[in-house]
Design a protein around this motif. Structure first.
Motif, PDB file in Angstrom:
ATOM      1  N   ASP A  54      29.519  32.794  44.563  1.00 25.15           N
ATOM      2  CA  ASP A  54      29.659  32.430  43.033  1.00 25.15           C
ATOM      3  C   ASP A  54      29.205  31.009  42.944  1.00 25.15           C
ATOM      4  OD1 ASP A  54      30.160  32.150  40.616  1.00 25.15           O
ATOM      5  OD2 ASP A  54      32.096  33.556  40.536  1.00 25.15           O
ATOM      6  N   GLN A  55      28.075  30.979  42.109  1.00 26.21           N
ATOM      7  CA  GLN A  55      27.552  29.538  41.563  1.00 26.21           C
ATOM      8  C   GLN A  55      28.685  28.977  41.045  1.00 26.21           C
ATOM      9  OE1 GLN A  55      24.848  27.853  42.020  1.00 26.21           O
ATOM     10  NE2 GLN A  55      23.663  29.207  42.915  1.00 26.21           N
ATOM     11  N   SER A  56      29.605  29.336  40.157  1.00 24.02           N
ATOM     12  CA  SER A  56      30.353  28.902  39.389  1.00 24.02           C
ATOM     13  C   SER A  56      31.440  28.098  40.179  1.00 24.02           C
ATOM     14  CB  SER A  56      31.310  29.682  38.131  1.00 24.02           C
ATOM     15  OG  SER A  56      32.010  30.458  39.061  1.00 24.02           O
ATOM     16  N   VAL A  57      31.752  28.533  41.400  1.00 22.08           N
ATOM     17  CA  VAL A  57      32.769  28.161  42.492  1.00 22.08           C
ATOM     18  C   VAL A  57      31.944  26.752  42.922  1.00 22.08           C
ATOM     19  CG1 VAL A  57      33.999  28.410  44.665  1.00 22.08           C
ATOM     20  CG2 VAL A  57      33.720  30.343  43.085  1.00 22.08           C
TER      21      VAL A  57
ATOM     22  N   ASP B 254      31.551  30.912  49.612  1.00 25.88           N
ATOM     23  CA  ASP B 254      31.672  31.672  48.500  1.00 25.88           C
ATOM     24  C   ASP B 254      29.989  32.169  48.079  1.00 25.88           C
ATOM     25  OD1 ASP B 254      32.244  32.674  45.873  1.00 25.88           O
ATOM     26  OD2 ASP B 254      34.157  32.033  46.351  1.00 25.88           O
TER      27      ASP B 254
ATOM     28  N   PRO C  91      40.203  26.007  37.739  1.00 26.19           N
ATOM     29  CA  PRO C  91      39.083  26.751  38.129  1.00 26.19           C
ATOM     30  C   PRO C  91      39.620  28.270  38.963  1.00 26.19           C
ATOM     31  CG  PRO C  91      39.461  24.809  39.533  1.00 26.19           C
ATOM     32  CD  PRO C  91      40.365  24.693  38.484  1.00 26.19           C
ATOM     33  N   SER C  92      38.554  29.083  38.990  1.00 28.09           N
ATOM     34  CA  SER C  92      39.093  30.196  39.742  1.00 28.09           C
ATOM     35  C   SER C  92      39.254  30.176  41.255  1.00 28.09           C
ATOM     36  CB  SER C  92      37.774  31.504  39.561  1.00 28.09           C
ATOM     37  OG  SER C  92      36.780  30.745  40.307  1.00 28.09           O
TER      38      SER C  92
ATOM     39  N   LYS D  70      29.833  24.864  41.324  1.00 30.73           N
ATOM     40  CA  LYS D  70      29.682  23.961  40.283  1.00 30.73           C
ATOM     41  C   LYS D  70      31.183  23.227  40.209  1.00 30.73           C
ATOM     42  CE  LYS D  70      26.316  25.987  37.687  1.00 30.73           C
ATOM     43  NZ  LYS D  70      25.991  27.055  36.325  1.00 30.73           N
ATOM     44  N   ASN D  71      32.330  23.993  40.408  1.00 30.95           N
ATOM     45  CA  ASN D  71      33.754  23.744  40.349  1.00 30.95           C
ATOM     46  C   ASN D  71      33.951  22.764  41.583  1.00 30.95           C
ATOM     47  OD1 ASN D  71      34.380  24.679  37.859  1.00 30.95           O
ATOM     48  ND2 ASN D  71      35.317  26.729  38.920  1.00 30.95           N
TER      49      ASN D  71
ATOM     50  N   THR E 126      39.661  35.773  44.566  1.00 29.45           N
ATOM     51  CA  THR E 126      40.330  36.188  43.321  1.00 29.45           C
ATOM     52  C   THR E 126      40.544  37.480  43.145  1.00 29.45           C
ATOM     53  OG1 THR E 126      38.158  36.574  42.408  1.00 29.45           O
ATOM     54  CG2 THR E 126      38.896  34.350  42.135  1.00 29.45           C
TER      55      THR E 126
END
Length: 157
Positions: free
Chosen positions: A116-119, A114, A100-101, A121-122, A59
Motif C-alpha cells: 500500500d502506497q499510503s503505508v 507492504d 496511520p493504518s 507515505k506514512n 489491518t
C-alpha cells in the motif's frame, strides 16, 4: 532486528495473477483458502537464519490464531501478530485524531513490507522503514532480503 509483513496483496495473493506456493492439502485448503506468494516460505527461512524476527502486521481482522495456524501449515513460524483489532487497541487507543493504518515504530519494527502506497507515505511522515511490493516480481524476496540486510548492517555498525 524485526521485519513485519502485511498479508493481503503482499503475502496473500491471487492466482493466476501471481505465482503462489503449493496449495495446502485437504482438508486444510478448505479451511485456509488464502494462497501465499511464491518465495514466501524460503524468504522467512532466510530472514530467520540471519537472526531476524519475522512478524505479521495487517489491518485485517483475521484472528491471531487463524493467521498463526495458516502460516504453520506452510511451515512458517512468526513472532508477534498485529491484526486490525490489536492495532486499534494499542495504537489508536482512544486517540481523538486518526493514527496511520499501520505504525511499526510503536513496536520497534525495523522494516515493514507492504503493498500500500499510503503505508509508504506514512513511513516517511512518521519515521518508519517500509519496503513496497507490488505487481508480480520473481525477485521480490531477494529485494526484501537485501533491504533487510542493509538495515541490519546500519543498525549494528
Amino acid at each position: 532486528m524485526i521485519v513485519s509483513f502485511d498479508l493481503d496483496d503482499t503475502l496473500f495473493v491471487s492466482p493466476p495473477e501471481f505465482k503462489t506456493e503449493k496449495e495446502l492439502k485437504f482438508p486444510w485448503k478448505m479451511i485456509y483458502k488464502e494462497r501465499l506468494r511464491l518465495g514466501t516460505i524460503e524468504l522467512f527461512r532466510r530472514l530467520q537464519s540471519e537472526g531476524i524476527e519475522t512478524w505479521i502486521y495487517t489491518t485485517s481482522f483475521r484472528s491471531e490464531k487463524y493467521i498463526r495456524n495458516l502460516l504453520k501449515h506452510y511451515g512458517i513460524k512468526v513472532g508477534q501478530i498485529i491484526n486490525g483489532s490489536r492495532h486499534m487497541k494499542e495504537v489508536q487507543a482512544g486517540k481523538e485524531y486518526p493514527m496511520p493504518s499501520k505504525y511499526p515504530a510503536k513496536y520497534r519494527i525495523d522494516l515493514h513490507i507492504d503493498d500500500d502506497q499510503s503505508v509508504m507515505k506514512n513511513g516517511k511522515v512518521y519515521g518508519f522503514n517500509v519496503f513496497l511490493v507490488g505487481p508480480p516480481d520473481d525477485e521480490w524476496a531477494d529485494k526484501i532480503m537485501q533491504e533487510a540486510m542493509s538495515i541490519q548492517c546500519k543498525k549494528y555498525q
